[in-house]
Design a protein around this motif. Structure first.
Motif, short mmCIF file in Angstrom:
data_model
loop_
_atom_site.label_atom_id
_atom_site.label_comp_id
_atom_site.label_asym_id
_atom_site.label_seq_id
_atom_site.Cartn_x
_atom_site.Cartn_y
_atom_site.Cartn_z
N ASP A 99 0.83 -1.21 0.00
CA ASP A 99 0.00 0.00 0.00
C ASP A 99 0.87 1.26 0.00
N VAL A 100 1.95 1.25 0.79
CA VAL A 100 2.87 2.38 0.82
C VAL A 100 3.52 2.56 -0.55
N LEU A 101 3.96 1.47 -1.15
CA LEU A 101 4.57 1.54 -2.48
C LEU A 101 3.58 2.09 -3.51
N GLU A 102 2.35 1.61 -3.45
CA GLU A 102 1.33 2.10 -4.39
C GLU A 102 1.12 3.60 -4.21
N ALA A 103 1.03 4.05 -2.97
CA ALA A 103 0.84 5.49 -2.71
C ALA A 103 2.02 6.30 -3.26
N LEU A 104 3.23 5.82 -3.08
CA LEU A 104 4.41 6.51 -3.61
C LEU A 104 4.38 6.57 -5.13
N LEU A 105 4.03 5.48 -5.75
CA LEU A 105 3.96 5.46 -7.22
C LEU A 105 2.87 6.37 -7.75
N ARG A 106 1.72 6.39 -7.09
CA ARG A 106 0.63 7.28 -7.51
C ARG A 106 1.05 8.74 -7.34
N ALA A 107 1.73 9.05 -6.24
CA ALA A 107 2.19 10.43 -6.01
C ALA A 107 3.21 10.82 -7.07
#
Length: 121
Positions: A99-107
């Motif tokens: 989830d953290v990785l996904e948030a970073l990639l989306r940002a």
């Protein structure tokens, strides 16, 4: 984290590490089977099937009942619940990390572009 009986978990995961035993458990999830019925899908002797069944019994994953000369096995899902609970900790661990990785990639995708508009990189 919940404390687990390490010896029991070791025995359960040892029993589950073999494909033949996992297949036997799947068969037993549909109902009782004799040792012969459990051995049938494999090219193994009844003695070899019995060793697999003994490993499952030692882990508490199945119960064997003797009816006359026939050994009937049934699934005991209790130890599987303990293994599932142990694995759930790691499922949550990896889900949080992903989830953290996904948030970073989306940002990163939503952030300002490093190349000015109209120019090719």
């Amino acid at each position: 984290m919940v404390e687990f009986d390490t010896a029991q978990l070791d025995t359960v995961f040892h029993a589950l590490c073999d494909a033949t035993r996992r297949h036997m458990l799947r068969q037993l999830s549909a109902g009782e089977r004799t040792v012969s019925q459990l051995a049938e899908p494999f090219s193994i002797s009844l003695a070899a099937a019995s060793k697999h069944i003994k490993a499952l019994e030692n882990a508490g994953l199945i119960r064997r009942e003797i009816r006359g000369r026939t050994h009937v096995c049934r699934l005991d899902p209790g130890p599987l619940a303990s293994a599932h609970q142990w694995l759930s900790f790691y499922e949550r661990f990896w889900t949080e990390r992903l989830d953290v990785l996904e948030a970073l990639l989306r940002a990163e995708d939503a952030g300002p572009s490093s190349t000015p508009k109209g120019e090719e990189p």
